[in-house]
Design an enzyme around this catalytic site. Sequence first.
Site, short mmCIF file in Angstrom:
data_model
loop_
_atom_site.label_atom_id
_atom_site.label_comp_id
_atom_site.label_asym_id
_atom_site.label_seq_id
_atom_site.Cartn_x
_atom_site.Cartn_y
_atom_site.Cartn_z
N HIS A 80 -9.82 0.68 4.42
CA HIS A 80 -8.56 0.89 5.15
C HIS A 80 -8.85 1.81 6.34
CE1 HIS A 80 -4.52 2.25 6.10
NE2 HIS A 80 -4.07 1.19 5.46
N GLU A 104 -7.40 4.26 7.52
CA GLU A 104 -7.24 5.71 7.27
C GLU A 104 -8.47 6.26 6.55
OE1 GLU A 104 -3.39 5.46 5.37
OE2 GLU A 104 -2.51 4.85 7.29
N GLU A 118 -5.85 -5.59 10.07
CA GLU A 118 -4.89 -4.51 10.32
C GLU A 118 -5.24 -3.81 11.63
OE1 GLU A 118 -2.75 -3.06 6.63
OE2 GLU A 118 -4.57 -1.90 6.75
N GLY A 120 1.71 1.91 10.63
CA GLY A 120 2.62 3.05 10.53
C GLY A 120 3.25 3.46 11.85
N GLY A 177 2.58 -1.36 4.27
CA GLY A 177 2.62 0.07 3.95
C GLY A 177 4.04 0.54 3.73
N GLY A 178 4.64 1.12 4.79
CA GLY A 178 5.96 1.74 4.69
C GLY A 178 7.01 0.88 4.01
N SER A 211 2.84 -2.54 10.22
CA SER A 211 4.30 -2.51 10.45
C SER A 211 4.98 -3.83 10.12
CB SER A 211 4.60 -2.06 11.89
OG SER A 211 4.11 -0.74 12.10
N ASN A 257 0.88 -1.18 0.00
CA ASN A 257 0.00 0.00 0.00
C ASN A 257 0.91 1.23 0.00
OD1 ASN A 257 -1.86 2.00 0.40
ND2 ASN A 257 -2.36 1.45 2.52
N TRP A 258 1.01 1.85 -1.17
CA TRP A 258 1.91 2.99 -1.28
C TRP A 258 1.35 4.24 -0.60
CZ3 TRP A 258 3.95 3.07 -7.09
CH2 TRP A 258 4.69 1.92 -7.32
N LYS A 259 0.07 4.20 -0.25
CA LYS A 259 -0.62 5.38 0.32
C LYS A 259 -0.40 6.58 -0.60
CE LYS A 259 0.10 3.44 4.87
NZ LYS A 259 -0.33 3.54 6.24
C1 PEP Z 1 -1.07 -0.07 5.76
O1 PEP Z 1 -1.05 1.09 5.38
O2 PEP Z 1 -1.98 -0.81 5.38
C2 PEP Z 1 0.02 -0.54 6.61
C3 PEP Z 1 -0.06 -1.76 7.09
O3 PEP Z 1 1.03 0.34 6.86
P1 PEP Z 1 2.41 0.01 7.63
O4 PEP Z 1 2.94 -1.27 7.05
O5 PEP Z 1 3.29 1.18 7.32
O6 PEP Z 1 2.09 -0.13 9.07
#
Ligand code: PEP
Length: 254
Positions: free
Chosen positions: A97, A99, A168, A174, A233-234, A212, A8-10
Amino acid sequence: MRKLIAGNWKMNGSLAANEALLDALAAGMGQPACDVVVCVPAPYFSQISAVRRANTAYAAIHLGAQDVSEHEQGAFTGEVSAAMLREFGVRYCLVGHSERRQYHAESDEAVARKAQRALAAGITPIVCVGESLAEREAGHTNEVVRRQLAAVIHTNGHCISEIVVAYEPVWAIGTGKTASPEQAQAVHAVLRAQLQAASAQANRVPIVYGGSMNAGNAAALLGQADIDGGLVGGASLKAADFLSIIANSRTECA
Ligand code: PEP
């Protein structure tokens, strides 16, 4: 079950950065043992589609979206429909998601309708569920994720075996805090049981973990019996880290 690793590049990327990242992924990935998806910002769909069409080395990287409208078409400024996603070769789409739930007040019912739109367009929705820290501390984790998934099951009934579920925990996204493999497995088992009660075919629904996930913790998480992949994500923005997670998808269940 074949695992699924989705990045997930956000709201990150640029034409140049995307090209460099995809080049590094294609060069390092070989024949992955899992399905690989990148969920990119909508303006870059055409870039990624073009790159995939032009070079078979990118064929194993599937295109994903980060959201879809719950409406079919019309006066919904700023929204993108499932049919539009499909025209650009989008195969997967995140829905719900945390967010989006948090910053855009998406309800369980709206998330369920988004999943329905995606399915109707032939796109696999990756339905995100997860509890906040306060909900976990109050002992409400299972109740929260079951409620979120129940809305999607209720609206999508017979198609439910066509979805992907992403667990999640909001407190792990994040933040650098990861659910322990045992914590994650316990929730995945609850979600698996709920899916099985809804559909005889539910065993084929991948339940992936997100929060994470990184090169260091992926193997232990992906080794759990009911963790069928990752939503990353990251770490999906760094080719070496994402490649390492993809390589860890070979991990056998503990
Ligand atoms: C996400 O945005 O779905 C996510 C899991 O982010 P991160 O891996 O950065 O926690």
